[in-house]
Design a protein around this motif. Structure first.
Motif, mmCIF file in Angstrom:
data_model
loop_
_atom_site.group_PDB
_atom_site.id
_atom_site.type_symbol
_atom_site.label_atom_id
_atom_site.label_comp_id
_atom_site.label_asym_id
_atom_site.label_seq_id
_atom_site.Cartn_x
_atom_site.Cartn_y
_atom_site.Cartn_z
ATOM 1 N N UNK A 1 0.849 -1.189 0.000
ATOM 2 C CA UNK A 1 0.000 0.000 0.000
ATOM 3 C C UNK A 1 0.884 1.238 0.000
ATOM 4 N N UNK A 2 0.594 2.170 -0.889
ATOM 5 C CA UNK A 2 1.366 3.404 -0.991
ATOM 6 C C UNK A 2 0.564 4.580 -0.460
ATOM 7 N N UNK A 3 1.270 5.519 0.186
ATOM 8 C CA UNK A 3 0.630 6.706 0.713
ATOM 9 C C UNK A 3 0.844 7.937 -0.120
ATOM 10 N N UNK A 4 1.659 7.825 -1.182
ATOM 11 C CA UNK A 4 1.932 8.970 -2.057
ATOM 12 C C UNK A 4 1.827 8.517 -3.504
ATOM 13 N N UNK A 5 1.465 9.426 -4.420
ATOM 14 C CA UNK A 5 1.381 9.050 -5.839
ATOM 15 C C UNK A 5 2.756 8.685 -6.394
ATOM 16 N N UNK A 6 2.740 7.916 -7.463
ATOM 17 C CA UNK A 6 3.991 7.539 -8.123
ATOM 18 C C UNK A 6 4.648 8.768 -8.741
ATOM 19 N N UNK A 7 5.947 8.884 -8.542
ATOM 20 C CA UNK A 7 6.715 9.974 -9.154
ATOM 21 C C UNK A 7 8.171 9.531 -9.230
ATOM 22 N N UNK A 8 8.890 10.114 -10.148
ATOM 23 C CA UNK A 8 10.303 9.785 -10.287
ATOM 24 C C UNK A 8 10.985 10.856 -11.110
ATOM 25 N N UNK A 9 12.276 11.014 -10.917
ATOM 26 C CA UNK A 9 13.068 11.927 -11.738
ATOM 27 C C UNK A 9 13.425 11.239 -13.048
ATOM 28 N N UNK A 10 13.636 12.001 -14.115
ATOM 29 C CA UNK A 10 14.028 11.380 -15.386
ATOM 30 C C UNK A 10 15.325 10.595 -15.237
ATOM 31 N N UNK A 11 15.389 9.454 -15.898
ATOM 32 C CA UNK A 11 16.600 8.634 -15.835
ATOM 33 C C UNK A 11 17.724 9.281 -16.622
#
Length: 332
Positions: free
Chosen positions: A185-195
């Motif tokens: 279970x995640x508490x924050x939306x998916x996000x990521x920096x560009x590879x």
């Protein structure tokens, strides 16, 4: 599901009667076989990539692991789990995260107790990591660390205890997810920096920048940094006091070093960012920035070193580029 094993405590056993002097011996296949119920949730392809203690890992080994993980998902794996020792797990995770350009989850885990120890935590951590790698909510989050039923972003996680089975924490931000009753279970939306662009495949000419990490200390006069500067390194990271501060003498050494190579300063406190505009004395953040150094923001020293290494391995040592990347990736 692909599982790659690099060694570490999770794969370690002992020939001694008291279980001491453990060394990595277990293959990936044996690690998988020791996890009850794993076969019921995933079809696993396990491969032993190395059998190394955590301190013996290095950047080329981690990048070879990344290429193996990319090949695995390109061949159809729904996700990838990497097992390794915990001492350098926070660094391997972040280096992988910088270059991981697939939507599939890449999850790292390990253990604080050997496979033969009472209450060995390796099987439980590996099962949690597999569940994390299979969870739809784990996609597009880059590299993750699953440990003690918690899920952490690679950018912030750190080993904060030398012995506890709950050794990993994300100071300032906390875990982004938990494994509860077999559900991630995640508490924050998916996000990521560009590879970042992955350096060329291993050849004698593959870039491997020399980027040491120096911790300042009471009475630091800068002589170690001067020696490092003159040794031909490609860049350096300073773990400074408080919000990234150093002594006046060390500040002068930072200025001399910044004339030759990139110098990044980070906070050695374990939590909180480097400053930008509070203090004005020699050795303060304002002074170091004026001397040409670059602040690491919220990145701890070991993560700032890896980011600088990765940037130097994949492009020119352009100050504006380095500053922009450190600012962007050092901001939550």
């Amino acid at each position: 599901m692909a599982i790659g094993a690099l060694g570490g405590t999770i794969a370690s056993t002992s020939d001694a009667d008291d279980g001491s002097e453990i060394v990595p011996t277990l293959s990936a296949e044996r690690l998988v076989a020791a996890v009850p119920g794993l076969g019921a949730i995933a079809t696993v392809r396990a491969e032993t990539l190395a059998q190394l203690p955590s301190p013996s890992l290095d950047e080329p080994t981690v990048l070879r692991t990344l290429r193996w993980a990319r090949d695995a998902v390109d061949a159809g794996a729904a996700g990838v789990v990497i097992t390794q020792g915990t001492d350098t797990l926070e660094e391997s995770a972040y280096l992988l995260d910088l270059f991981w350009d697939r939507p599939e989850p890449l999850v790292l885990t390990g253990a604080m107790r050997s496979a033969q120890a009472a209450g060995a935590d390796g099987p439980a951590n590996l099962l949690t990591a597999v569940r994390c790698a299979l969870a739809p909510g784990s996609r597009e989050r880059g590299a993750l660390v699953a440990f003690d039923d918690e899920v952490h972003q690679a950018r912030w996680v750190a080993k904060t205890d030398s012995m506890s089975t709950s050794a990993f924490r994300s100071a300032g931000f906390g875990p982004i997810g938990r494994c509860v009753e077999a559900e991630v279970v995640y508490g924050v939306p998916a996000s990521r920096a560009p590879a970042l662009d992955l350096p060329s495949a291993d050849t004698p000419d593959t870039p491997d920048p020399r980027v040491p990490l120096l911790a300042t200390y009471l009475g630091d006069d800068g002589h170690v940094l001067d020696a490092v500067r003159d040794s031909g390194v490609d860049g350096v990271v300073i773990a400074g006091f408080g919000a990234g501060h150093v002594s006046a003498a060390m500040a002068r050494a930072v200025g001399r070093a910044a004339e030759r190579m990139p110098v990044v300063f980070a906070s050695r406190t374990g939590s909180g960012p480097t400053g930008r505009a509070m203090y004005g004395y020699p050795g303060s953040e304002i002074d170091l920035l004026a001397r040409g150094a670059i602040g690491a923001g919220w990145l701890p020293p070991v993560k700032a070193r890896l980011l600088l290494w990765a940037l130097l391995a994949t492009g020119p040592a352009d100050t504006a580029r380095l500053r922009d990347e450190l600012t962007a990736r050092g901001t939550p």
